[in-house]
Write a protein that holds these residues in place. Structure first.
Motif, short mmCIF file in Angstrom:
data_model
loop_
_atom_site.label_atom_id
_atom_site.label_comp_id
_atom_site.label_asym_id
_atom_site.label_seq_id
_atom_site.Cartn_x
_atom_site.Cartn_y
_atom_site.Cartn_z
N SER A 213 0.44 -0.95 -0.32
CA SER A 213 -0.15 -0.09 0.21
C SER A 213 0.89 1.56 0.09
O SER A 213 0.31 2.29 0.28
CB SER A 213 -1.08 0.16 1.28
N GLU A 232 -13.12 -3.76 -5.55
CA GLU A 232 -12.80 -2.87 -6.34
C GLU A 232 -13.04 -4.06 -7.46
O GLU A 232 -12.94 -5.28 -7.13
CB GLU A 232 -11.17 -2.23 -6.96
N PRO A 234 -12.34 -6.78 -10.06
CA PRO A 234 -11.03 -7.07 -10.18
C PRO A 234 -10.37 -6.47 -11.72
O PRO A 234 -11.13 -6.13 -12.94
CB PRO A 234 -11.33 -8.81 -10.88
N ILE A 235 -8.85 -6.74 -11.56
CA ILE A 235 -7.63 -6.04 -12.86
C ILE A 235 -7.29 -7.18 -13.53
O ILE A 235 -6.41 -8.41 -13.30
CB ILE A 235 -6.11 -5.64 -11.25
N SER A 245 -8.81 -6.37 -6.44
CA SER A 245 -8.02 -4.94 -5.74
C SER A 245 -9.25 -4.68 -5.14
O SER A 245 -10.33 -4.46 -4.99
CB SER A 245 -8.92 -3.65 -7.08
N TYR A 265 -4.02 1.25 -3.52
CA TYR A 265 -4.62 0.72 -3.76
C TYR A 265 -4.08 -0.82 -3.86
O TYR A 265 -2.63 -0.68 -3.56
CB TYR A 265 -5.19 0.76 -5.08
N THR A 267 -3.43 -4.78 -4.59
CA THR A 267 -4.12 -5.45 -6.24
C THR A 267 -3.58 -7.50 -5.66
O THR A 267 -2.43 -7.22 -5.57
CB THR A 267 -3.26 -5.19 -7.22
N VAL A 271 -4.04 -8.19 -1.29
CA VAL A 271 -5.48 -8.74 -1.35
C VAL A 271 -6.03 -10.40 -0.02
O VAL A 271 -6.17 -10.17 0.65
CB VAL A 271 -6.41 -8.28 -2.14
#
Length: 379
Positions: A213, A232, A234-235, A245, A265, A267, A271
């Motif tokens: 982070s 969030e 997903p990437i 995310s 954020y 990722t 997470v």
């Protein structure tokens, strides 16, 4: 009939009422040191919305000042403090080591030193850091003004005493962590968290979240709450499954205001590590990172910042490294150092680390690039 509380017990209860934003390990000791007016001032600041870190620092400084005053004068801090007491504080904390060799009375008196050490206020031997002395005087001045009083903190004799004392005791500036926790070090620490126990799941999440982070401060990790987390989308990857995310909405820090609402954020693996800890510990609201009891019971209260530092040092030792060379701040410096090693632009790295000062952030970044650059390989 309810038992009537003593003065110390009443102050302890008042400290408990603000513990949610002001984690206090030594509540009972502070209740003895701080006066009723001290506690009332702190509670007022909590209600006014002062930043957690600032309030924690002021409380720590106030407790130290009260303990020093009792040891040095036999009385609590006077408000306002006379100039002579301020000069005594400087004389006790900043002194010339060469003069000390010839004059044993040139420094903090032994009985004051012993009193502060027995209470845990002094740990390291030798000189006091000038920056710490200045900060405590600044906190003392701020508390004086909050009480509607004027002090002698800007008097020429005090300014001259500090300036000359600092000149007499030059100190080499040291980083908060002697070594940065870069990716190679982090992988060794994570390797100590593989049993699947609650403690390993928690510490793995702490390490990964703090680093990924942006190198969050230990106070931010200790104070992290579920309410600050937001899932969030997903990437999407070209050559793999989508990565989970998460957004972390930062609370107020020493470089932000409550209205700024900054976000960083996470990722992928961080997470997953965070989700694994929260699921195993059944944490659905409140503090994310909590203490774990002897029998595996998860506490309802958050870890304090110092516990984060101790966890890092414990994992460093388990990894076969030197605990004295690393601290929680190593994750912060390590993030920027690793960004430089991977040629990530400084501006992009600062977006995640949320450093306000380019000069401060670039000091970590530039050291890494200078060490591996051509200028360091002339021969």
């Amino acid at each position: 009939m309810a038992k009537k509380l003593t003065g110390i017990e009443a102050r302890a209860v008042e400290l408990d009422t603000i513990a949610a934003v002001l984690p206090i390990e030594r509540r009972d000791e502070l209740a003895e040191l701080l006066t009723d007016q001290d506690i009332e001032t702190l509670r007022h600041l909590v209600n006014e919305g002062m930043g957690d870190n600032t309030l924690r620092a002021i409380t720590s400084d106030l407790a130290y000042l009260e303990a020093w005053a009792l040891a040095a004068t036999g009385s609590p801090l006077p408000w306002p403090a006379p100039e002579a007491l301020l000069l005594k504080f400087v004389a006790h904390h900043l002194w010339d080591p060469q003069r000390r060799e010839d004059d044993p009375d040139h420094r903090m008196p032994a009985y004051v030193d012993h009193s502060l050490r027995s209470q845990g206020f002094l740990r390291s031997p030798g000189l006091h850091a000038p920056a710490t002395v200045r900060r405590r005087l600044a906190s003392w001045s701020t508390l004086t003004h909050w009480r509607g009083l004027d002090g002698a903190f800007t008097s020429p004799p005090l300014k001259a005493a500090i300036r000359l004392a600092v000149r007499a005791v030059p100190r080499t500036r040291r980083r908060k962590s002697a070594k940065a926790v870069t990716a190679d070090v982090l992988s060794k620490l994570l390797a100590t968290c593989e049993t699947g126990s609650l403690r390993d799941l928690r510490d793995r999440a702490i390490l990964m979240v703090a680093f990924a982070s942006g190198g969050r401060r230990r106070s931010e990790i200790a104070g992290l709450r579920v309410e600050q987390l937001a899932i969030e989308a997903p990437i999407v990857q070209k050559d793999g499954p989508p990565l989970p995310s998460l957004a972390i909405h930062l609370s107020r820090t020493k470089t932000t205001s409550g209205e700024q609402g900054e976000t960083v954020y996470l990722t992928g693996r961080p997470v997953e590590a965070l989700n694994a800890w929260m699921a195993a510990a059944k944490i659905y609201k409140g503090s994310v990172f909590r203490g774990i009891g002897r029998w595996g019971t998860v506490s309802k209260r958050a870890l304090d910042p110092q516990s984060i530092n101790l966890i890092i040092k414990q994992r460093v030792e388990m990894a076969g490294l030197e605990p004295e060379e690393f601290s929680a701040h190593g994750l912060r410096s390590g993030y920027l150092t690793e960004a430089a090693n991977r040629s990530i632009p400084l501006a992009e790295a600062m977006e995640q680390s949320r450093h306000r000062s380019v000069q401060q952030a670039s000091s970590y970044y530039n050291n890494a690039t200078r060490r591996s650059g051509r200028a360091a390989r002339m021969l």
